[in-house]
Design a protein around this motif. Structure first.
Motif, PDB file in Angstrom:
ATOM      1  N   GLU A  66      43.874  29.353  42.765  1.00 40.24           N
ATOM      2  CA  GLU A  66      43.716  28.171  43.606  1.00 40.24           C
ATOM      3  C   GLU A  66      42.254  28.143  44.032  1.00 40.24           C
ATOM      4  OE1 GLU A  66      46.478  28.623  46.791  1.00 40.24           O
ATOM      5  OE2 GLU A  66      48.239  28.178  45.546  1.00 40.24           O
ATOM      6  N   GLY A  67      41.468  27.333  43.341  1.00 37.40           N
ATOM      7  CA  GLY A  67      40.024  27.383  43.543  1.00 37.40           C
ATOM      8  C   GLY A  67      39.475  28.671  42.951  1.00 37.40           C
ATOM      9  N   GLU A  68      38.745  29.437  43.760  1.00 37.92           N
ATOM     10  CA  GLU A  68      38.146  30.687  43.303  1.00 37.92           C
ATOM     11  C   GLU A  68      39.018  31.899  43.614  1.00 37.92           C
ATOM     12  OE1 GLU A  68      35.511  31.126  41.490  1.00 37.92           O
ATOM     13  OE2 GLU A  68      34.982  29.001  41.425  1.00 37.92           O
ATOM     14  N   ARG A  69      40.155  31.685  44.264  1.00 37.07           N
ATOM     15  CA  ARG A  69      40.993  32.808  44.687  1.00 37.07           C
ATOM     16  C   ARG A  69      42.303  32.838  43.908  1.00 37.07           C
ATOM     17  NH1 ARG A  69      38.870  30.739  49.501  1.00 37.07           N
ATOM     18  NH2 ARG A  69      37.544  32.204  50.644  1.00 37.07           N
ATOM     19  N   ARG A  70      42.837  34.055  43.718  1.00 38.93           N
ATOM     20  CA  ARG A  70      44.135  34.193  43.098  1.00 38.93           C
ATOM     21  C   ARG A  70      45.192  33.511  43.949  1.00 38.93           C
ATOM     22  NH1 ARG A  70      44.955  38.209  39.075  1.00 38.93           N
ATOM     23  NH2 ARG A  70      47.144  37.604  39.203  1.00 38.93           N
ATOM     24  N   SER A  71      46.122  32.855  43.291  1.00 37.00           N
ATOM     25  CA  SER A  71      47.156  32.096  43.971  1.00 37.00           C
ATOM     26  C   SER A  71      48.219  33.029  44.572  1.00 37.00           C
ATOM     27  CB  SER A  71      47.819  31.130  42.994  1.00 37.00           C
ATOM     28  OG  SER A  71      48.970  30.548  43.556  1.00 37.00           O
ATOM     29  N   ILE A  72      48.418  32.915  45.870  1.00 35.22           N
ATOM     30  CA  ILE A  72      49.455  33.704  46.529  1.00 35.22           C
ATOM     31  C   ILE A  72      50.835  33.179  46.139  1.00 35.22           C
ATOM     32  CG2 ILE A  72      50.431  34.359  48.763  1.00 35.22           C
ATOM     33  CD1 ILE A  72      47.604  34.211  49.917  1.00 35.22           C
TER      34      ILE A  72
ATOM     35  N   ILE B 127      29.447  36.939  41.104  1.00 31.19           N
ATOM     36  CA  ILE B 127      29.942  36.875  42.477  1.00 31.19           C
ATOM     37  C   ILE B 127      29.032  37.718  43.357  1.00 31.19           C
ATOM     38  CG2 ILE B 127      32.343  36.309  41.999  1.00 31.19           C
ATOM     39  CD1 ILE B 127      33.011  39.195  41.858  1.00 31.19           C
ATOM     40  N   GLU B 128      29.149  37.514  44.653  1.00 30.69           N
ATOM     41  CA  GLU B 128      28.149  38.036  45.589  1.00 30.69           C
ATOM     42  C   GLU B 128      27.947  39.540  45.503  1.00 30.69           C
ATOM     43  OE1 GLU B 128      27.032  37.725  50.379  1.00 30.69           O
ATOM     44  OE2 GLU B 128      28.884  36.848  49.598  1.00 30.69           O
ATOM     45  N   HIS B 129      29.054  40.314  45.483  1.00 32.75           N
ATOM     46  CA  HIS B 129      28.870  41.763  45.557  1.00 32.75           C
ATOM     47  C   HIS B 129      28.320  42.381  44.271  1.00 32.75           C
ATOM     48  CE1 HIS B 129      33.073  41.761  43.854  1.00 32.75           C
ATOM     49  NE2 HIS B 129      32.554  42.744  43.151  1.00 32.75           N
TER      50      HIS B 129
END
Length: 379
Positions: free
Chosen positions: A68-74, A213-215
């Motif tokens: 969902e967007g940049e995050r895994r879908s819960i 990604i940032e890290h």
């Protein structure tokens, strides 16, 4: 031995590190005569249950969007777990499998697998790729307590835990299982495939490969390269894509050596990535959060001089050892190491020899030993 793997996505129909691990270990075990079943979503063409490279693939849910967007879908993870339960429970009641191996993350399929096996005497083995803890705040924001709670509950669920690195094992032990009960079985690579990948004509002296990604601190690499790259007439290739892509490209254009930097984007063909590694002299990733860091091992197998960040949240130290250089994730430290590497300095140990420890054949042997201890005693 009859092993059930649980993963909502199945390689090679969906590509990722956790599912590739199941594929590589599973197909080798199948070749050796073990019965392997992979419970997942129906991402493949063909019937819901089919044979694939000696393994049985069993779809317990239809294909679905994983993000969902940049995050895994819960909601996807919960949906898969709910659909998994009525499919796995009868198989465990009939003792079709000697054990269940569930991949972490996501977490809900682990809880569902445990529930399916209650009272059946079938042990649950978990494979922990990362332990996030405080990273949930960055990943979920105000929903971070929910993520931390589910991670904590999963860690406290009775299981036989496997971690892919010492860093992950230590972080997991802080949540629940005693450290002495956590086995370490690393991720792996196919050394022969890496060494035989086709080498491109347009390779780079310095290479990065991974999610933008940032890290991952690719901005640190860009500034370090800008400081020393021109002195060595070197070029830099950035393989990968992600939410930081636009910002990094803008940053690169502002550098003095912008004409020496190329962003290659995501390369669909894995052999193309391996070929770039074979063509490169130096591989650099100043990432500060790595549950394992498979690109480090791939680059060592390609005989690159690897430069990585030494950080408490990264397994780079365990993986690279003395087969590369570990530095602080700062521009000055990365620049100094890069200057030395481009000048011809090599690590104390041969990178290829170090990488051979992580060949999938050796990893599969270690995984089977762990599975047998869980199923038949001795864990």
């Amino acid at each position: 031995m009859n092993v059930a793997f649980v993963s909502n996505v199945v390689y090679p129909f969906v590509k990722g590190g956790a599912e590739k691990r199941i594929y590589e270990i599973g197909r080798r075990l199948a070749t050796d005569g073990h019965e392997i079943t992979v419970y997942g979503r129906h991402f493949w063409d063909g019937p819901a249950t089919m044979e694939y490279e000696g393994m049985t693939l069993r779809a317990v849910a239809p294909s679905a969007d994983l993000y969902e967007g940049e995050r895994r879908s819960i909601t996807e993870a919960i949906d898969f777990s709910v659909r998994l339960l009525p499919e796995l429970q009868p198989a465990l009641s009939e003792r079709e499998h000697d054990l269940v191996v569930a991949s972490v993350f996501p977490y809900f399929p682990v809880l569902s697998s445990k529930l399916a096996g209650l009272g059946k005497g079938v042990p649950l083995v978990t494979t922990w790729h990362e332990v996030w803890r405080s990273y949930w705040s960055e990943y979920l924001g105000r929903l971070a307590p929910f993520g931390r709670g589910v991670e904590f509950a999963t860690a406290r669920t009775p299981q036989h835990p496997i971690a892919i690195s010492e860093v992950t094992a230590s972080r997991l032990a802080e949540l629940g299982p005693p450290r002495e009960e956590i086995e370490i079985v690393p991720n792996g690579i196919d050394v022969d495939r890496i060494r035989s990948a086709p080498v491109p004509d347009d390779g780079y002296d310095v290479l990065f490969a991974g999610r933008l990604i940032e890290h991952k601190n690719v901005d640190v690499l860009l500034d370090a390269f800008d400081a020393v790259g021109p002195d060595h007439d070197a070029t830099l290739g950035i393989v990968g894509d992600g939410p930081e892509s636009d910002a990094l490209r803008t940053h690169a254009r502002s550098l003095d050596c912008s004409d020496r930097i190329d962003f290659l984007g995501f390369l669909d063909d894995y052999d193309d990535v391996l070929g770039q590694m074979l063509a490169a002299d130096v591989f650099v990733s100043p990432s500060t959060r790595e549950g394992f860091g498979i690109t480090f091992v791939e680059a060592m197998a390609a005989d690159c001089t690897v430069i990585a960040a030494e950080h408490p949240d990264s397994a780079a130290t365990d993986v690279i050892g003395d087969g590369g250089f570990l530095v602080s994730p700062t521009v000055d430290s990365v620049a100094d190491a890069l200057d030395d590497a481009l000048g011809g300095e090599r690590p104390p140990a041969d990178p290829v020899d170090r990488a051979l420890r992580f060949d999938w054949d050796q990893v599969t042997t270690r995984a089977l030993e762990a599975y047998e201890r869980a199923a038949f005693g001795g864990w």
